[in-house]
Design a protein around this motif. Structure first.
Motif, PDB file in Angstrom:
ATOM      1  N   MET A   1       0.928  -1.359   0.122  1.00  0.00           N
ATOM      2  CA  MET A   1       0.039   0.175  -0.173  1.00  0.00           C
ATOM      3  C   MET A   1       1.077   1.297  -0.050  1.00  0.00           C
ATOM      4  O   MET A   1       1.953   1.421   0.877  1.00  0.00           O
ATOM      5  N   LEU A   2       0.623   2.422  -0.934  1.00  0.00           N
ATOM      6  CA  LEU A   2       1.632   3.422  -1.200  1.00  0.00           C
ATOM      7  C   LEU A   2       1.030   4.461  -0.125  1.00  0.00           C
ATOM      8  O   LEU A   2       2.241   4.929   0.388  1.00  0.00           O
ATOM      9  N   PHE A   3      -0.011   4.681   0.027  1.00  0.00           N
ATOM     10  CA  PHE A   3      -0.589   5.825   0.922  1.00  0.00           C
ATOM     11  C   PHE A   3      -0.840   5.103   2.278  1.00  0.00           C
ATOM     12  O   PHE A   3      -1.788   4.787   2.683  1.00  0.00           O
ATOM     13  N   LYS A   4       0.308   5.009   3.225  1.00  0.00           N
ATOM     14  CA  LYS A   4       0.258   4.637   4.595  1.00  0.00           C
ATOM     15  C   LYS A   4       1.344   5.377   5.375  1.00  0.00           C
ATOM     16  O   LYS A   4       2.232   6.056   4.891  1.00  0.00           O
ATOM     17  N   SER A   5       1.037   5.911   6.707  1.00  0.00           N
ATOM     18  CA  SER A   5       1.889   6.590   7.307  1.00  0.00           C
ATOM     19  C   SER A   5       3.167   5.834   7.901  1.00  0.00           C
ATOM     20  O   SER A   5       3.079   4.486   7.847  1.00  0.00           O
ATOM     21  N   GLY A   6       4.258   6.605   7.981  1.00  0.00           N
ATOM     22  CA  GLY A   6       5.486   5.877   8.424  1.00  0.00           C
ATOM     23  C   GLY A   6       6.169   5.457   7.189  1.00  0.00           C
ATOM     24  O   GLY A   6       5.849   5.282   6.191  1.00  0.00           O
ATOM     25  N   PRO A   7       7.615   5.001   7.542  1.00  0.00           N
ATOM     26  CA  PRO A   7       8.276   4.684   6.273  1.00  0.00           C
ATOM     27  C   PRO A   7       7.960   3.223   5.553  1.00  0.00           C
ATOM     28  O   PRO A   7       7.184   2.502   6.423  1.00  0.00           O
ATOM     29  N   LYS A   8       8.262   3.131   4.320  1.00  0.00           N
ATOM     30  CA  LYS A   8       8.119   1.715   3.703  1.00  0.00           C
ATOM     31  C   LYS A   8       8.951   0.875   4.037  1.00  0.00           C
ATOM     32  O   LYS A   8      10.223   1.469   4.322  1.00  0.00           O
ATOM     33  N   LYS A   9       8.634  -0.497   4.379  1.00  0.00           N
ATOM     34  CA  LYS A   9       9.618  -1.301   4.886  1.00  0.00           C
ATOM     35  C   LYS A   9       9.801  -2.599   3.731  1.00  0.00           C
ATOM     36  O   LYS A   9      10.526  -3.397   4.005  1.00  0.00           O
TER      37      LYS A   9
END
Length: 376
Positions: free
Chosen positions: A1-9
């Motif tokens: 999911m692209l639109f999520k808070s916090g850094p991508k993992k």
């Protein structure tokens, strides 16, 4: 999911950074290497490092240790080596054994001596005295070297490569106790063939650390600098369209282009816009408004912190009041030079060249709040 808070993992969440991923992967798999990742706030430095490390860890290519220096700066306002070393030691222990040994970790940071004294009372012929004291700077540095050397030996024996990643590494400059960067450079000159390092941080602050002391890099066999720039227009628009598509919304090319023209290509701000828009039932106008309001709040707080740190006598409540009043006066936009002049006036202090550069760096994180290009 692209639109999520916090850094991508995960790598599949990392948008438009495949080239940077390949460069980072190439360097960290080499012995005695250092990868430095620069970039503006919210540009995706932490996302790049976590996505890369997790991908390589899942592929059994590396073992990772990740430390965010911001946790120390936020919690205490200062960075102490004892906190850093304690966390690093815990992570090394977890990597090796999968569990912690808290008593041993605590004692390792102390020194103690035992004294034997004769007593007059024949029933108690001797008395044992214990003296505890914190280790000296030399002792603490020796402990740090020991930690790295022991980890390197473990990795060599197991046939593993360990990557130690330090996020927000510019805080290391103000660490009390041990010069971690200099120690890493020194010990890497002769050993640590099984350990690589990754540093991320504020671009100007981290670059200044290395320009002030070029010897910090001398012991490292391979070094790589990765500078993260905002996404270009086409990539940013594709990111917005794919992000909304993931959430079941019909992508709108014209709206995406309008948002890019306002916010630019910083993935962090584009992501926040996407989240705010979705929370407002797809209303792009409200989403953009919420994003800009948040940016103003963050910018105001950074300016308050900046003025407080550069002014000898601080009246914090007055600084807050004057800063918030000025930011509100810029609702329809202000030129960057006018903003600088107003902040200098609030500080009521002649700021030096470094202070002025620091202010410019803060403003560069919020370019869409100003009518002109910051620094021009």
């Amino acid at each position: 999911m692209l639109f999520k808070s916090g850094p991508k993992k995960q790598l599949n969440e990392l948008y438009g950074r495949r080239k940077e991923f390949r460069n980072m992967r190439k360097t960290i798999t080499k012995p005695r290497s250092l990868t430095v990742i620069y970039g503006q706030k919210y540009i995706g430095k932490t996302s790049l490092i976590l996505s890369t490390l997790n991908t390589l860890s899942n592929n059994k290519e590396i073992n990772q240790i990740f430390i965010d220096m911001e946790r120390f700066n936020v919690q205490k306002g200062k960075v102490y080596y004892s906190d850093f070393a304690s966390l690093l030691n815990r992570k090394i222990t977890m990597l090796k054994w999968g569990r912690l040994t808290p008593v041993v970790n605590a004692v390792k940071r102390m020194e103690f001596t035992v004294s034997v004294r004769p007593q007059a009372n024949h029933l108690t012929p001797v008395d044992f005295g214990f003296e505890f004291r914190m280790k000296t700077a030399e002792g603490r540095e020796s402990d740090f070297v020991d930690m790295l050397e022991n980890l390197n030996q473990w990795a060599e024996k197991k046939g593993k490569r360990v990557v130690i990643a330090i996020d927000n590494a510019h805080h290391l400059k103000n660490m009390k106790g041990v010069n971690v960067l200099k120690t890493i450079s020194y010990i890497s000159d002769t050993t640590l063939d099984n350990i690589s390092f990754v540093l991320t941080g504020s671009e100007p602050k981290l670059k200044k650390i290395f320009s002030d002391d070029p010897t910090l890099l001398k012991g490292l066999r391979y070094t790589s600098e990765i500078e993260l720039n905002p996404l270009d227009k086409d990539t940013a628009i594709s990111y917005l369209k794919d992000g909304f598509k993931d959430q079941g919304f019909v992508p709108n090319n014209k709206l995406a282009e309008k948002v890019y023209e306002k916010l630019g290509g910083n993935p962090g701000w584009l992501t926040l816009y996407g989240i705010n828009t979705i929370m407002n039932d797809g209303n792009s106008t409200k989403g953009l408004k919420k994003t800009i309001e948040y940016a103003k709040t963050q910018f105001t707080q950074e300016i308050i912190d900046f003025v407080s740190s550069t002014t000898p006598v601080v009246n914090l409540s007055k600084i807050k009041k004057e800063t918030m009043k000025f930011v509100r006066s810029c609702e329809k936009g202000c030129k960057s030079e006018d903003v600088k002049k107003a902040i200098f006036k609030i500080a009521k202090n002649k700021l030096n060249e470094d202070d002025e550069q620091e202010l410019t760096n803060i403003m560069l994180n919020y370019p869409f709040l100003f009518e002109d290009e910051v620094g021009e």
